[in-house]
Scaffold this motif. Structure first.
Motif, PDB file in Angstrom:
ATOM      1  N   ALA A   3       0.410   6.546  -2.849  1.00  0.00           N
ATOM      2  CA  ALA A   3       0.265   6.706  -4.300  1.00  0.00           C
ATOM      3  C   ALA A   3       1.581   6.981  -5.001  1.00  0.00           C
ATOM      4  CB  ALA A   3      -0.721   7.840  -4.591  1.00  0.00           C
ATOM      5  N   CYS A   4       2.633   7.341  -4.250  1.00  0.00           N
ATOM      6  CA  CYS A   4       3.869   7.804  -4.883  1.00  0.00           C
ATOM      7  C   CYS A   4       5.039   6.888  -4.537  1.00  0.00           C
ATOM      8  CB  CYS A   4       4.176   9.235  -4.432  1.00  0.00           C
ATOM      9  SG  CYS A   4       2.852  10.411  -4.807  1.00  0.00           S
ATOM     10  N   ASP A   5       5.924   6.687  -5.500  1.00  0.00           N
ATOM     11  CA  ASP A   5       7.121   5.885  -5.278  1.00  0.00           C
ATOM     12  C   ASP A   5       8.262   6.720  -4.704  1.00  0.00           C
ATOM     13  OD1 ASP A   5       6.311   3.222  -6.522  1.00  0.00           O
ATOM     14  OD2 ASP A   5       5.851   4.631  -8.124  1.00  0.00           O
ATOM     15  N   PHE A   6       8.185   8.041  -4.914  1.00  0.00           N
ATOM     16  CA  PHE A   6       9.169   8.950  -4.334  1.00  0.00           C
ATOM     17  C   PHE A   6       8.466  10.253  -4.006  1.00  0.00           C
ATOM     18  CE2 PHE A   6      12.044  12.561  -4.870  1.00  0.00           C
ATOM     19  CZ  PHE A   6      13.010  12.266  -3.915  1.00  0.00           C
ATOM     20  N   LEU A   7       8.811  10.849  -2.837  1.00  0.00           N
ATOM     21  CA  LEU A   7       8.203  12.098  -2.401  1.00  0.00           C
ATOM     22  C   LEU A   7       9.271  13.015  -1.828  1.00  0.00           C
ATOM     23  CD1 LEU A   7       4.998  10.726  -0.662  1.00  0.00           C
ATOM     24  CD2 LEU A   7       5.001  12.387  -2.519  1.00  0.00           C
TER      25      LEU A   7
ATOM     26  N   PHE B   8       7.495  11.010  -7.792  1.00  0.00           N
ATOM     27  CA  PHE B   8       7.729  10.096  -8.909  1.00  0.00           C
ATOM     28  C   PHE B   8       6.754   8.941  -8.748  1.00  0.00           C
ATOM     29  CE2 PHE B   8       9.586   6.269 -10.747  1.00  0.00           C
ATOM     30  CZ  PHE B   8       9.830   6.700 -12.037  1.00  0.00           C
ATOM     31  N   ILE B   9       5.994   8.661  -9.795  1.00  0.00           N
ATOM     32  CA  ILE B   9       5.006   7.581  -9.766  1.00  0.00           C
ATOM     33  C   ILE B   9       5.324   6.626 -10.911  1.00  0.00           C
ATOM     34  CG2 ILE B   9       2.560   6.985  -9.894  1.00  0.00           C
ATOM     35  CD1 ILE B   9       1.904   9.762  -8.840  1.00  0.00           C
ATOM     36  N   GLU B  10       5.675   5.420 -10.562  1.00  0.00           N
ATOM     37  CA  GLU B  10       6.067   4.415 -11.556  1.00  0.00           C
ATOM     38  C   GLU B  10       4.951   4.226 -12.584  1.00  0.00           C
ATOM     39  OE1 GLU B  10       8.755   2.208 -13.330  1.00  0.00           O
ATOM     40  OE2 GLU B  10       9.195   2.794 -11.249  1.00  0.00           O
TER      41      GLU B  10
END
Length: 671
Positions: A85-89, A106-108
């Motif tokens: 679900a996430c673009d960055f973790l 971070f979620i686009e």
């Protein structure tokens, strides 16, 4: 002198460096790997679950590992639902009960910058879709990350970019400031506050609040440090300040040392260094307060898991110390309690009876784990009776009760002799009740379980309202027809009921019941009395049945029939029903202290004349005796018996004879 100080500083740095190098810094096997970088470990309260971030072909992802029986960490498992679900973790922080995971994401298309998100455990190594922690912690234009939640769940520490010093010039590392947000009474996160300068000295990151909720470990770049980021420890003081941070010189190295994690036992510290996760034993002076882990499973009587709210109180003061929850999936919970207090732990869930547990931990010498499973009851026994709503007398009735699934669980009469029935009921069902009582409207209600008021064995009265009508008393002066403001008493002759109202005030009387209606007394006035049957007569335009009462002024020779003074046949003892009107006589005498009265008793013509004369005299004395016993001076009263000598009407019928059997009050002296 300057050269000596410089040499001394270099020597101290070298000693610290050697101390760090000589400390037992062990790479955590099973979790760390040569191929990838493992970062930001987070531990459950019992130290047996670790969640961390690792780089992969898809970027940073979160992984979970479990400590095996042989003290080896299991092969890490990716947290697929969160990773996808996430673009960055980054920066995971597992709550101490193991049921909620906070992290940086971070979620686009959803976030402008990195924000703090959380997921809830929904299965073994399965987590819910990420949810934003929201404002006021997250902002649209700032970085929020590396959260750390306190063991009581009421404080969240995290970092934001330090715009005054965004990059450390020497190490080229990004610099942050540490903030904290506390939950308010409504369970909402409050406005974040930056920690004081003693902690935020210029370039900090990765705060971790320990299980004792007082010890904070964080990474900081300082001039006297060994490398880039080093680990420091500070403690929250009783006055709300923080102690001078201590360098963790037993583990710091010339590499970045970041992202600390300590289990509730406080024996070992896990942290990031040199692209791996390390662990080191904690020296005594750096250990946090003694903690005790209480963990177990909350289940119902059938053994199924229950999601329960858990509140932890100081048993001595009653202060609420922490809120937690058991898992919806398997009922697991975990609490971290500090030594030195006795705790009352309350488990509650909407469809179950609450349960309390006491943990006496005032005297503890070392960390320990307490296993405590909790069983919440979802059955209860109810003794059901049917009573009148106003006078609460038991009623004979036909009662039917249906369960939430529509099944009839009771459908029979409930008589006065039986008085009540006993039923086994379920907390998760809503019961439909229908009651039919002769002369009463049909009554329906629901029995809905309330964990705050219900008990596992309890009595429950179904209160059935009687049909009522609106009645209004109008009191006027008999001569001037002027409206008078006086109290009006409605005494029900059929039931044990007394209603006191003001003149012209609407009251609700039981339809069809007979009422004695008496006014109060006022200075210079006699009281008045009458009888009504509630609901008989004509209603006014407002739907009221009116009772018109006339009162007369007190004058010498004024007489008043005391209509409700009664005696048993051939008896001089007052019937208890007489006391209500006699109390109005007392009120009259108290408000008009100058008057003297005669209490006269009369009989009909049945029986011997001399006997009737004597009987009436003794009855009059009984009235005087009652009035005297209620602080009315005997000097103000004369008792007189007239027998059958003064009939009101001819003694030629039973009705007339009843009128002649009477007690009268006559004013002998007045102002």
């Amino acid at each position: 002198m300057k050269r000596i100080i410089t040499v001394l500083c270099i020597s101290l740095l070298f000693i610290n460096f050697l101390s760090a190098q000589n400390a037992e810094r062990t790479v955590v096997g099973g979790v760390s790997s040569k191929r990838n970088t493992e970062f930001a470990p987070s531990l459950s309260a019992d130290g047996k679950t670790m969640i961390f971030q690792s780089d992969s072909d898809f970027g940073w992802e979160l992984y979970e590992s479990v400590l095996q029986d042989d003290s080896i960490w299991s092969e890490p498992t990716p947290l697929k639902e969160i990773n996808a679900a996430c673009d960055f973790l980054a920066g995971p922080s597992l709550s101490y009960d193991g049921n909620t995971l906070y992290f940086t994401a971070f979620i686009e298309g959803e976030t402008e910058t990195e924000d703090i998100y959380y997921s809830e455990r929904i299965g073994d190594k399965e987590w819910s879709e990420p949810k934003s922690i929201g404002a006021p912690i997250n902002t649209n234009d700032d970085y929020e990350g590396f959260p750390s939640v306190s063991s009581d769940g009421n404080s969240l520490y995290f970092i934001r970019l330090n715009f005054d010093n965004p990059v450390d010039r020497k190490s080229k590392e990004n610099c942050f400031r540490i903030f904290v947000s506390h939950k308010n009474e409504n369970g909402e996160w409050g406005e974040p506050q930056a920690l004081p300068e003693i902690i935020n000295s210029g370039c900090e990151r990765d705060p971790k609040i320990m299980a004792d909720n007082h010890t904070l470990i964080f990474s900081s770049i300082k001039e006297e440090g060994l490398g880039k980021y080093d680990l420091y420890q500070t403690r929250l003081q009783p006055d709300g300040s923080w102690s001078e941070p201590l360098e963790l010189d037993y583990l710091n190295s010339d590499e970045n040392d970041q992202s600390p994690a300590i289990s509730a036992s406080g024996k070992e510290i896990f942290y990031y260094s040199d692209d791996d996760i390390y662990k080191t034993a904690i020296p005594e002076k750096f250990k946090q307060m003694i903690n005790i882990t209480v963990k177990g499973i909350v289940k119902n009587t059938d053994g199924d898991p229950v999601e329960s709210n858990i509140r932890v109180y100081d048993n001595e003061t009653g202060e609420l110390l922490a809120n937690a929850k058991s898992s919806t999936v398997d009922g697991r919970y975990s609490l971290v309690l500090q030594g030195g207090l006795d705790y009352r732990v309350l488990f509650s869930s909407p469809n179950y009876f609450s349960q309390e547990e006491l943990h006496e931990l005032k005297i503890v010498e070392s960390y320990k784990e307490i296993k405590s499973d909790v069983e919440l009851e979802d059955n209860y026994k109810m003794e059901i009776s049917i009573r009148d709503k106003d006078i609460e007398k038991p009623l004979s009735a036909f009662l039917s009760i249906k369960g939430g699934n529509g099944d009839m669980i009771y459908d029979d009469s409930l008589s006065l002799e039986q008085k009540s029935i006993n039923l086994d009921l379920k907390t998760d069902q809503k019961y439909q009740v229908k009651v039919n009582v002769p002369k009463y409207p049909t009554h329906e209600e629901e029995i809905i379980f309330n964990p705050d008021t219900f008990k596992s064995q309890m009595k429950y009265a179904i209160l059935v309202p009687f049909e009522k009508v609106k009645v209004k008393a109008n009191v006027t002066d008999i001569v001037s027809n002027q409206k008078m403001k006086m109290k009006v008493y409605f005494k029900n002759e059929d039931e044990d009921e007394l209603i006191v109202a003001n003149d012209n005030e609407e009251v609700y009387l039981r339809k069809g019941n007979r009422y004695e209606v008496l006014t109060g007394s006022d200075k210079g006035y006699m009281f008045s009395s009458t009888k009504v049957v509630a609901g008989e007569g004509e209603k006014d335009e407002y739907g009221n049945y009116n009772v018109n009462m006339e009162i007369m002024r007190i004058e010498k020779g004024s007489s008043l029939n005391l209509n409700y003074i009664t005696f048993d046949l051939n008896s001089t003892e007052l019937d208890s029903a007489s006391y209500f009107e006699l109390d109005r006589v007392i009120e009259l005498l108290n408000k008009n202290e100058s008057i003297k009265i005669e209490i006269a008793a009369h009989t009909d013509d049945l029986g011997d004349e001399n006997y009737n004369l004597k009987l009436s005299g003794e009855r009059a004395k009984s009235v005087i005796k009652y009035l005297s016993s209620n602080n009315v001076s005997a000097d103000r009263m004369i008792a007189k018996g007239y027998g059958q000598s003064k009939p009101l009407v001819p003694n030629d019928s039973d009705e007339n004879r009843a009128l002649n059997r009477r007690v009268e009050l006559t004013v002998l002296e007045s102002d």
